[in-house]
Design a protein around this motif. Structure first.
Motif, mmCIF file in Angstrom:
data_model
loop_
_atom_site.group_PDB
_atom_site.id
_atom_site.type_symbol
_atom_site.label_atom_id
_atom_site.label_comp_id
_atom_site.label_asym_id
_atom_site.label_seq_id
_atom_site.Cartn_x
_atom_site.Cartn_y
_atom_site.Cartn_z
ATOM 1 N N ALA A 1 -4.186 25.398 9.329
ATOM 2 C CA ALA A 1 -2.863 25.224 8.739
ATOM 3 C C ALA A 1 -3.020 25.185 7.226
ATOM 4 O O ALA A 1 -3.940 24.538 6.694
ATOM 5 N N THR B 1 0.530 28.430 9.760
ATOM 6 C CA THR B 1 -0.529 28.131 10.718
ATOM 7 C C THR B 1 -1.103 29.437 11.249
ATOM 8 O O THR B 1 -0.392 30.431 11.416
ATOM 9 N N ASP C 1 -4.772 22.350 5.315
ATOM 10 C CA ASP C 1 -4.308 21.057 5.803
ATOM 11 C C ASP C 1 -5.011 20.723 7.120
ATOM 12 O O ASP C 1 -5.253 19.558 7.417
ATOM 13 N N ASN C 2 -5.297 21.750 7.907
ATOM 14 C CA ASN C 2 -6.071 21.597 9.130
ATOM 15 C C ASN C 2 -6.981 22.811 9.252
ATOM 16 O O ASN C 2 -6.580 23.942 8.953
ATOM 17 N N ARG D 1 2.307 22.806 12.934
ATOM 18 C CA ARG D 1 1.562 22.808 14.199
ATOM 19 C C ARG D 1 0.430 21.800 14.098
ATOM 20 O O ARG D 1 -0.708 22.128 13.808
ATOM 21 N N SER D 2 0.748 20.582 14.303
ATOM 22 C CA SER D 2 -0.216 19.505 14.094
ATOM 23 C C SER D 2 -1.303 19.538 15.151
ATOM 24 O O SER D 2 -1.063 19.796 16.323
ATOM 25 N N ASP E 1 5.272 18.863 10.491
ATOM 26 C CA ASP E 1 3.954 19.483 10.573
ATOM 27 C C ASP E 1 4.111 20.706 11.461
ATOM 28 O O ASP E 1 4.373 20.583 12.648
ATOM 29 N N LYS F 1 0.691 23.200 2.912
ATOM 30 C CA LYS F 1 1.403 22.012 3.367
ATOM 31 C C LYS F 1 1.948 22.202 4.779
ATOM 32 O O LYS F 1 3.091 21.854 5.085
ATOM 33 N N ASN F 2 1.107 22.774 5.618
ATOM 34 C CA ASN F 2 1.417 22.971 7.032
ATOM 35 C C ASN F 2 2.556 23.945 7.287
ATOM 36 O O ASN F 2 3.068 24.006 8.402
ATOM 37 N N ARG F 3 2.931 24.707 6.293
ATOM 38 C CA ARG F 3 3.983 25.699 6.520
ATOM 39 C C ARG F 3 3.441 26.941 7.225
ATOM 40 O O ARG F 3 4.160 27.590 7.978
ATOM 41 N N THR G 1 3.979 15.622 13.020
ATOM 42 C CA THR G 1 2.689 14.959 13.100
ATOM 43 C C THR G 1 2.790 13.764 14.036
ATOM 44 O O THR G 1 3.632 12.880 13.851
ATOM 45 N N SER H 1 -11.618 20.228 8.677
ATOM 46 C CA SER H 1 -10.718 19.594 7.719
ATOM 47 C C SER H 1 -10.859 18.087 7.678
ATOM 48 O O SER H 1 -10.403 17.444 6.731
#
Length: 1009
Positions: free
Chosen positions: A677, A684, A609-610, A101-102, A99, A680-682, A80, A597
């Motif tokens: 995402a 995407t 998350d996103n 893929r932030s 992250d 927990k951003n795992r 991130t 998001s």
């Protein structure tokens, strides 16, 4: 040009003299992960500019900021990003959170950078470290299977550039390659570039992101930034590997005994007696084994980088030595690169990048793979007395009257290529958020192909009575001058970035071809044209010149990191389209996005998350066509002379029919995408739908030879076609404990190509004659179908006897011939006669599905990566099977399944596959081109730091790599990865004399001092 430069220089001096605000600050620090581990290669960027530095192997950085209000953006793929205002701080240490893929990741776009959050188009960034991990000769090859919607076709030929298609073919005439922008300089090919010098590669896939490069964006844009130096002590890095290449899936041919048997069958079909006695032959000569080899490959690169507070540098040297799998074939490349940045004043930064590349090759004999397929195995390589085996001694006729060993022994051709490219820039901060940048770049290319055919007598047919020396010397001269003014401003929740720019380019090419006869040859020192016969010399030349003037602008707007708008406009004027007032083209685009998001109603949910949706529309153009398409040219010669009144009068003939005006070929594209995402951003996800239409596409259409033109074609704006598809990308990344982490990525793209209109109406555009006999053409482009569809007869079996033939629509056929389907006559119904009206679409060389699977596993100091890649729903036309003029050899597969008597086969024809009407394009030659392969497998070990400390080095990694080790396909040729002949989509998918891919195995080392 001089006036523009002088004016800009004066402006720079005036503005520099007004700079008296702010205070220059040098900021240092360290970037780490949450567990305290250093993050080498993290990006530290001065927000609103392109100025930035990467962290070193220990995570340290040093950057000069112009004022206390400057904002630094810290980012890295998988982390991130963070933004920190400098203030009075001189040391800023940053911890980046994981992250997968932030949306805050900073990526490169046209003429600047953007957060991933703010991008409204389809842009993919691949880091240079990921590309350089693969032992690819060309950096683009390393992208194969890694980017959805991008099809890459490689060649096994050393030094050959891959063919790349971004969301299908964007043009059908001229160059179909994307535009490569390397440090601001435009290229059609990046074979000169060492993969280890690349910092990042960014693929602009949709019209909205491409349109800022209007004139050359029709086939996609690939932005490449090379590595730069960073402040600190000098860092020396060496990366090298050595290995070998091995032919995979080699075609097994009929041996000498089998060949003698089938040649006699062919002779009997043609009403003649036996040619060979099979009992006299055993295995015979395996020509593939004789001419091909396991080929050595080695690559070395060393770089030195460092700098102080006022300047940084990066210098690298590269050496590649690649043997071809054909004996005597070799390619060597030498590269050098120097980069410097200088902070001249607190508000002024200048810099340059210069690259030199030199390559030389010992070329392979043209048509050698055709010969290996066709050569008779009954012919020995040499006779007992040391002379060459002669096919004439076996009464085989002229169809395969060659000894491949003779071909490569007397083939003498070398190619040398020199390329120098450079770019210099100056970046001036005028006011807070207002930056002016000017750059001047160019390239100088000088190539030479020298071929020499000596006097020799090897066999009855393979002989030459007059030596010939020929030189072909292409050269290119190119420069590009660009100026941009960028303003970035944040007002509360509103963020604005505005860009205006101007560009001028000049691209000139010239080729000189000269030859002479009777040139002696004792050494290379004898190879001069003046040593040949005066009456045997010949000189021709050709060239091309294109000039461009461009103006462009773009506005990005973001509200509260939730609502995004992006709009751009580029105007391009090109000398290639000056006729009829069509010199200028205008290329607008618009994009919008909604970051769901970040909405307040998403605050309490725990799914995404996103989450972001985006859409874009844009227009792009294509100027990658020859100049002067609307200029009528004529040919003269002795064959056009006429005698009137006893006097010889010189005649002339029109070369080609030309349209009165050639218009811009334009692309119009729409893209709708979703990015998200989860967990927990795992996990995407990225999904895209696109529609890419090419209007007024330029084609060359064959015309009747009776019209008397030299080329037999008319070139002009002939058609409109489209590519429509869906792309999907899924990535999973996680840790298991603190010692093990892994990632798995899957991507795929579905694409459908379709011709919407053709100016010739129902009249089709035919092409694809390479490797076909008697002037047959295997592809057709027509409204409603894809570009270059395979077109021919449908095979409904094999004629077993004369009675079947008598009752059929093919009264002149022979038992063992193809039985063609009677589809339609002039009234649209079967008419009992096989004619051209019975042909139909029999295959599609444009792949509908391309996909890749990429994995990485890390356990303590051990890393493992496995990459898979495939293509599905695509056809190949195997021209090798029917490319026959006599007694060429047959594959073992054909021999085992051939028709050789009633009831022996109803799928494979007799040995007469090249005779009668059997050679005509038909479904037998069209084969499934789908494949799945292990693209790359690599295991490495990084030595722990205590060991490195004892060795007084910073990093040491050893690795073993296998590229293309396993390939799975049903195609009957060497490889289903068949590139378009002459890079033309209307000739795609035809396998005739293709240099096959090979598997590569190597061992490498990476060490940093």
């Amino acid at each position: 040009m001089k006036t523009v430069l002088r004016t800009l220089f004066v402006m720079l001096l005036l503005v520099i003299g007004l700079q008296s605000y702010g205070q220059q600050i040098t900021v240092t620090g360290k970037v780490t992960t949450t567990d305290g581990s250093a993050l080498p290669g993290a990006s530290v960027l001065l927000k609103g500019t392109t100025t930035g530095v990467p962290t070193d192997v220990d995570g340290n950085y040093s950057i000069i900021t112009p004022s206390t209000q400057s904002v630094l953006v810290f980012s890295m793929i998988g982390m991130t990003a963070q933004e920190i205002t400098v203030g009075t701080q001189t040391v800023i240490n940053v911890i980046l959170q994981d992250d997968a893929r932030s949306l805050n990741e900073v990526i490169i776009v046209g003429y600047g950078t953007q957060r991933k959050l703010d991008v409204t188009g389809s842009v993919v960034q691949i880091k240079g470290d990921e590309i350089s991990k693969q032992p690819s000769m060309n950096a683009v090859s390393g992208l194969q299977g890694k980017v959805a919607g991008v099809q890459i076709s490689n060649s096994g030929k050393p030094g050959e550039a891959p063919q790349i298609r971004i969301r299908g073919a964007g043009t059908a005439y001229g160059s179909a390659n994307p535009l490569y922008v390397v440090d601001g300089v435009w290229f059609d090919d990046i074979s000169f570039l060492n993969s280890g010098d690349i910092e990042s590669m960014n693929i602009l896939k949709d019209a909205s992101s491409q349109s800022i490069y209007g004139v050359r964006a029709a086939n996609g844009v690939v932005l490449i930034t090379t590595k730069k130096g960073k402040a600190g002590n000098a860092v020396v890095n060496y990366n090298g590997y050595v290995g070998y290449q091995k032919v995979t899936n080699q075609i097994k041919m009929a041996n000498a005994n089998e060949y003698a048997t089938i040649v006699n069958e062919l002779s009997a079909i043609n009403g003649k007696g036996n040619i060979l006695d099979p009992a006299q032959f055993g295995e015979g000569t395996d020509w593939y084994h004789q001419i091909l080899r396991n080929a050595l490959i080695t690559n070395h690169q060393i770089s030195i980088s460092g700098g102080g507070e006022k300047s940084t540098y990066n210098f690298s040297l590269g050496y590649l030595n690649q043997d071809g799998i054909v004996k005597k074939n070799n390619f060597k490349r030498y590269t050098a690169r120097l980069q410097n940045d200088f902070q001249v004043l607190k508000s002024l930064k200048i810099g340059y990048t210069a690259t030199g590349s030199f390559s030389k090759s010992k070329d392979e004999a043209g048509g050698i793979f055709r010969q290996l397929y066709a050569a008779g195995p009954v012919v020995p390589v040499y006779y007992a007395d040391g002379t060459y085996g002669d096919p004439t001694d076996y009464n085989l006729g002229d169809g395969n009257n060659f000894n491949p060993q003779t071909t490569i022994d007397f083939f003498n051709q070398n190619t040398k290529k020199t390329l120098l490219t450079a770019n210099a820039f100056a970046e001036l901060t005028i006011l807070n958020g207002l930056t002016f940048r000017t750059s001047l770049g160019g390239r100088y290319g000088q190539d030479e192909t020298r071929s020499y055919v000596p006097k020799y007598i090897a066999t009855f047919k393979q002989r030459n009575t007059t030596s010939k020396l020929e030189f072909i010397r292409p050269q290119t001269r190119y420069w590009i001058f660009e100026n941009t003014l960028t303003y970035t401003k944040d007002i509360g929740k509103h963020s604005f970035t505005a860009l205006v720019g101007q560009s001028a380019q000049r691209d000139q090419s010239y080729k000189l071809t000269a030859s002479a006869l009777n040139v002696p040859y004792e050494s290379e020192g004898d190879l001069f044209l003046t040593l040949g016969s005066a009456d045997g010399r010949n000189v021709t030349d050709e060239g091309d010149l294109g000039t461009y003037a461009s103006y462009f602008g773009r506005v990005n707007y973001s509200f509260d990191d939730r609502f995004l708008v992006n709009a751009s406009l580029r105007a391009d004027g090109s000398s290639k389209f000056y006729q009829g007032g069509n010199a200028w083209g205008y290329f607008p685009s618009v994009g919008a996005g909604w970051v769901i998001s970040n909405e307040s109603f998403m605050a309490g949910q725990h799914i995404f998350d996103n989450l972001k949706i985006r859409g874009s529309w844009g227009k792009i153009g294509n100027a990658s066509v020859p100049s002067n398409l609307s200029t009528l040219t004529v040919a003269t010669g002795g064959n056009l002379a006429a005698i009137f009144g006893g006097q010889v009068n010189t005649g002339a003939s029109i070369n080609t029919i030309i349209p009165p005006t050639t218009y811009w070929e334009r692309g119009v594209g729409t893209d709708i995408g979703i990015e998200g995402a989860l967990l927990k951003n795992r996990l995407t996800i990225e999904l895209d739908y696109y529609l890419k239409k090419t209007e007024q596409a330029i084609f060359d259409i064959p015309v009747l030879t009776s019209l008397g033109t030299a080329s037999g074609r008319i070139v002009g704006n002939q058609a409109t076609f489209q590519n429509k598809g869906i792309e999907a990308v899924l990535n999973w990344r996680d840790n298991i404990g603190k010692d093990f982490n892994y990632s798995i990525g899957v991507n795929g793209g579905l694409n459908n190509n379709k011709v919407l209109s053709v100016t010739s109406g129902a009249n089709a555009i035919y092409d694809g004659g390479v490797g076909l006999t008697s002037g047959a053409l295997a592809t057709r482009t027509v409204v409603g179908g894809p570009i270059g569809s395979f077109y021919g007869y449908v095979v409904d079996g094999i004629f077993q006897n004369q009675d079947e033939i008598s009752k059929s629509a093919q009264p002149n056929a022979k038992p063992g011939d193809f039985k063609y389907r009677d589809i339609s006559g002039t009234n649209g119904t079967p008419d009992g006669t096989i004619s051209s009206l019975d042909r139909q679409v029999i295959g599609n060389p444009n792949p509908k599905l391309t996909y890749g699977i990429n994995t990485a596993f890390n356990y303590k100091n051990i890393d493992l990566s496995l990459d898979f890649q495939g293509v599905a729903k695509v056809d190949i036309y195997n021209a090798n099977l029917g490319w026959r003029y006599g007694n060429e050899n047959f594959s073992k597969d054909f021999y085992d399944h051939r028709w050789h008597g009633e009831g022996t086969s109803n799928t494979y024809p007799s040995a007469n596959i090249g005779g009668g009407s059997n050679y005509l394009p038909n479904t037998f030659f069209v084969q499934n081109g789908s494949y799945f392969r292990v693209r790359n497998a690599q295991i490495g070990f990084t030595f722990p730091q205590p060991v490195n400390d004892k060795l007084r080095i910073k990093k040491l990694r050893l690795y073993a790599n296998a590229q293309n080790p396993l390939n799975f396909f049903k195609y009957k040729g060497l490889s289903p990865e068949v590139r378009a002949n002459e890079n033309k989509p209307t000739q795609a998918g035809i396998d005739a004399n293709v240099y096959p891919l090979s598997a590569t195995y190597n061992f490498g080392i990476n060490v940093t001092f």
